[in-house]
Write an enzyme that holds these catalytic residues in place. Structure first.
Site, mmCIF file in Angstrom:
data_model
loop_
_atom_site.group_PDB
_atom_site.id
_atom_site.type_symbol
_atom_site.label_atom_id
_atom_site.label_comp_id
_atom_site.label_asym_id
_atom_site.label_seq_id
_atom_site.Cartn_x
_atom_site.Cartn_y
_atom_site.Cartn_z
ATOM 1 N N LEU A 140 0.939 -1.152 0.127
ATOM 2 C CA LEU A 140 0.047 -0.032 0.165
ATOM 3 C C LEU A 140 0.935 1.274 -0.005
ATOM 4 C CD1 LEU A 140 -2.667 -1.148 2.963
ATOM 5 C CD2 LEU A 140 -3.136 -1.005 0.317
ATOM 6 N N GLY A 141 1.925 1.134 0.646
ATOM 7 C CA GLY A 141 2.958 2.422 0.800
ATOM 8 C C GLY A 141 4.098 2.278 1.612
ATOM 9 N N LYS B 287 6.471 -0.595 6.128
ATOM 10 C CA LYS B 287 6.158 -0.905 4.724
ATOM 11 C C LYS B 287 4.697 -1.297 5.032
ATOM 12 C CE LYS B 287 9.752 -2.605 1.840
ATOM 13 N NZ LYS B 287 10.461 -3.863 1.200
ATOM 14 N N CYS B 288 3.719 -0.946 4.409
ATOM 15 C CA CYS B 288 2.133 -1.121 4.557
ATOM 16 C C CYS B 288 1.639 -2.112 3.763
ATOM 17 C CB CYS B 288 1.575 0.037 4.567
ATOM 18 S SG CYS B 288 0.223 0.106 5.586
ATOM 19 N N LYS C 124 0.851 -2.682 9.018
ATOM 20 C CA LYS C 124 2.157 -1.932 9.021
ATOM 21 C C LYS C 124 3.244 -2.674 9.219
ATOM 22 C CE LYS C 124 3.488 2.753 10.701
ATOM 23 N NZ LYS C 124 3.238 3.808 10.909
ATOM 24 N N ASP D 228 1.172 15.845 13.744
ATOM 25 C CA ASP D 228 1.819 15.829 12.490
ATOM 26 C C ASP D 228 0.369 15.690 11.401
ATOM 27 O OD1 ASP D 228 3.723 15.804 10.747
ATOM 28 O OD2 ASP D 228 4.032 13.622 10.648
ATOM 29 N N LYS E 243 -1.558 16.423 8.259
ATOM 30 C CA LYS E 243 -1.055 16.826 7.106
ATOM 31 C C LYS E 243 -1.898 16.174 6.030
ATOM 32 C CE LYS E 243 3.001 13.653 6.918
ATOM 33 N NZ LYS E 243 4.301 13.312 6.676
ATOM 34 N N ASN F 168 -1.438 12.225 6.079
ATOM 35 C CA ASN F 168 -2.024 11.489 7.173
ATOM 36 C C ASN F 168 -3.702 11.589 7.201
ATOM 37 O OD1 ASN F 168 0.318 10.347 7.830
ATOM 38 N ND2 ASN F 168 0.775 12.539 9.491
ATOM 39 N N ASP G 98 -1.265 7.732 11.361
ATOM 40 C CA ASP G 98 0.220 7.917 11.820
ATOM 41 C C ASP G 98 0.417 8.644 13.076
ATOM 42 O OD1 ASP G 98 2.912 7.948 11.880
ATOM 43 O OD2 ASP G 98 3.054 8.934 9.890
HETATM 44 P P1 ADP Z 1 5.888 5.479 8.730
HETATM 45 O O1 ADP Z 1 5.509 5.665 9.880
HETATM 46 O O2 ADP Z 1 7.164 4.537 8.615
HETATM 47 O O3 ADP Z 1 6.161 6.704 8.212
HETATM 48 P P2 ADP Z 1 3.268 5.355 7.533
HETATM 49 O O4 ADP Z 1 2.437 5.085 8.681
HETATM 50 O O5 ADP Z 1 3.180 6.726 6.970
HETATM 51 O O6 ADP Z 1 4.808 4.730 8.026
HETATM 52 O O7 ADP Z 1 2.732 4.215 6.446
HETATM 53 C C1 ADP Z 1 3.594 4.138 5.311
HETATM 54 C C2 ADP Z 1 2.458 4.181 4.032
HETATM 55 O O8 ADP Z 1 1.568 3.296 4.071
HETATM 56 C C3 ADP Z 1 1.745 5.615 3.951
HETATM 57 O O9 ADP Z 1 2.124 6.584 3.172
HETATM 58 C C4 ADP Z 1 0.317 5.113 3.166
HETATM 59 O O10 ADP Z 1 0.552 5.199 1.850
HETATM 60 C C5 ADP Z 1 0.303 3.460 3.690
HETATM 61 N N1 ADP Z 1 -0.727 3.310 4.840
HETATM 62 C C6 ADP Z 1 -0.431 3.486 6.095
HETATM 63 N N2 ADP Z 1 -1.610 3.413 6.939
HETATM 64 C C7 ADP Z 1 -2.427 2.939 5.968
HETATM 65 C C8 ADP Z 1 -3.903 2.485 6.092
HETATM 66 N N3 ADP Z 1 -4.463 2.368 7.267
HETATM 67 N N4 ADP Z 1 -4.565 1.964 4.784
HETATM 68 C C9 ADP Z 1 -3.952 1.958 3.586
HETATM 69 N N5 ADP Z 1 -2.652 2.472 3.526
HETATM 70 C C10 ADP Z 1 -2.048 2.825 4.575
#
Ligand code: ADP
Length: 317
Positions: free
Chosen positions: A50-51, A57-58, A73, A167, A169, A172, A185
């Site tokens: 997902l990202g 990594k999600c 996550k 945070d 934004k 998030n 996040d």
């Molecule tokens: P980190 O804490 O390492 O920065 P994130 O929480 O930002 O990680 O998650 C990384 C990416 O995963 C995000 O930018 C988003 O694209 C994706 N992501 C996070 N949470 C979700 C969710 N609940 N559903 C779908 N995609 C998600």
């Protein structure tokens, strides 16, 4: 499909088929992967990526018993080398796990094995407002009211639990299939331990950083209201209010409260931006006051938004 795939994987007959599923590769051409949570005796099938974030990594994770799909996550322990990195994850889990609200990403569970920490979250299949704004450039005022309302409702719950997100934004502000905002996040969040407590440091760099956070003069809930002002500006104008070529210059503009609101923005929106971006935290509106602000009260707010709004401006009656 999931269970037949699993049978195929364990039958030992799959080498005769050149099909990518049969040789144990998923649709992303990565090895098929199962994740087991011994605490709840749940097996998840890892699906598409997902990202990626700073540490995590999600992935889409499917619970094989219920077929329910989550966002998992996955944080590699080998990347958590410094003590403060471990503390950050531990705090994120501790602060996020008890929050339960329609506009906050639901935290279902967490567990770990030798390699990773796993956090099982509510799936937000339509990514975030970053991707929406990237393809739309700017949003219409009714859409902005709709998203702002969700953001403030979620934030009211977070603040009600004595947590400052720190945070907020576009990245998030995640979107589920139904176009509802889910705040995610909690990596930079903090708990306010007593009434009137002022925090002086943040472990990390907030995106829409408030002047009192930058100047380390003591910050609290009002830092989130500042960020809400920045989100409101960004959605209407198409770029953040203090954006410049360098971080140093951006920080100077934040400190001197130097930003321009383009002429095409309505007076109601302009006034609310100005209120939220007040340099003095004690003079910013509370979340309740934002909910009662002219911008939200006198303008049209759609009840629902279509998924098409991710890429095309809607026409409202
Ligand atoms: P980190 O804490 O390492 O920065 P994130 O929480 O930002 O990680 O998650 C990384 C990416 O995963 C995000 O930018 C988003 O694209 C994706 N992501 C996070 N949470 C979700 C969710 N609940 N559903 C779908 N995609 C998600």
């Amino acid at each position: 499909a999931v269970t037949s795939h699993m049978k195929e994987m364990t039958s030992g007959k799959n080498h005769s088929k050149p099909d990518k599923q049969a040789v144990g590769l998923n649709n992303n051409m990565e090895p098929t992967h199962y994740i087991y949570d011994p605490g709840t005796q749940t097996t998840y099938l890892r699906g598409k990526l997902l990202g990626k974030g700073g540490f995590a990594k999600c992935y889409e994770l499917t619970d094989l018993k219920t077929n329910k799909v989550y966002a998992g996550k996955i944080i590699s322990k080998s990347r958590l080398t410094k003590p403060h990195q471990k503390e950050k994850i531990a705090r994120e889990i501790e602060l996020h796990r008890h929050l339960k609200h329609k506009h906050v990403v639901c935290f279902y569970n967490f567990f770990e094995d030798e390699e990773n920490v796993y956090i099982i979250l509510e799936l937000c299949s339509r990514k975030s407002l970053v991707e929406v704004l990237k393809s739309r450039k700017t949003l219409t005022e009714p859409e902005v009211r709709y998203y702002l309302r969700h953001l403030v409702l979620g934030c009211q719950h977070i603040h009600g639990q004595k947590i400052v997100h720190r945070d907020l934004k576009l990245g998030n502000m995640l979107l589920n299939e139904n176009m509802e905002i889910k705040i995610g996040d909690f990596g930079l969040a903090t708990r306010i331990d007593f009434d009137g407590e002022r925090k002086t440091t943040v472990c990390g760099t907030p995106n829409y950083i408030a002047p009192e956070v930058l100047q380390k003069t003591g910050h609290s809930y009002e830092a989130d209201v500042w960020a809400i002002g920045c989100v409101l500006y960004a959605l209407l104008v198409g770029r953040p209010p203090f954006e410049t070529a360098t971080l140093k210059e951006t920080y100077m503009r934040i400190t001197s409260n130097k930003y321009n609101v383009p002429a095409h923005i309505s007076n109601e929106a302009r006034n609310l931006i100005r209120k939220c971006l007040n340099p003095h935290p004690d003079q910013r509106p509370t979340l309740d006051q934002i909910m009662q602000d002219e911008f939200l009260v006198y303008g049209y707010i759609p009840k629902v938004l279509s998924g098409a709004c991710c890429t095309c401006a809607p026409k409202f009656p």
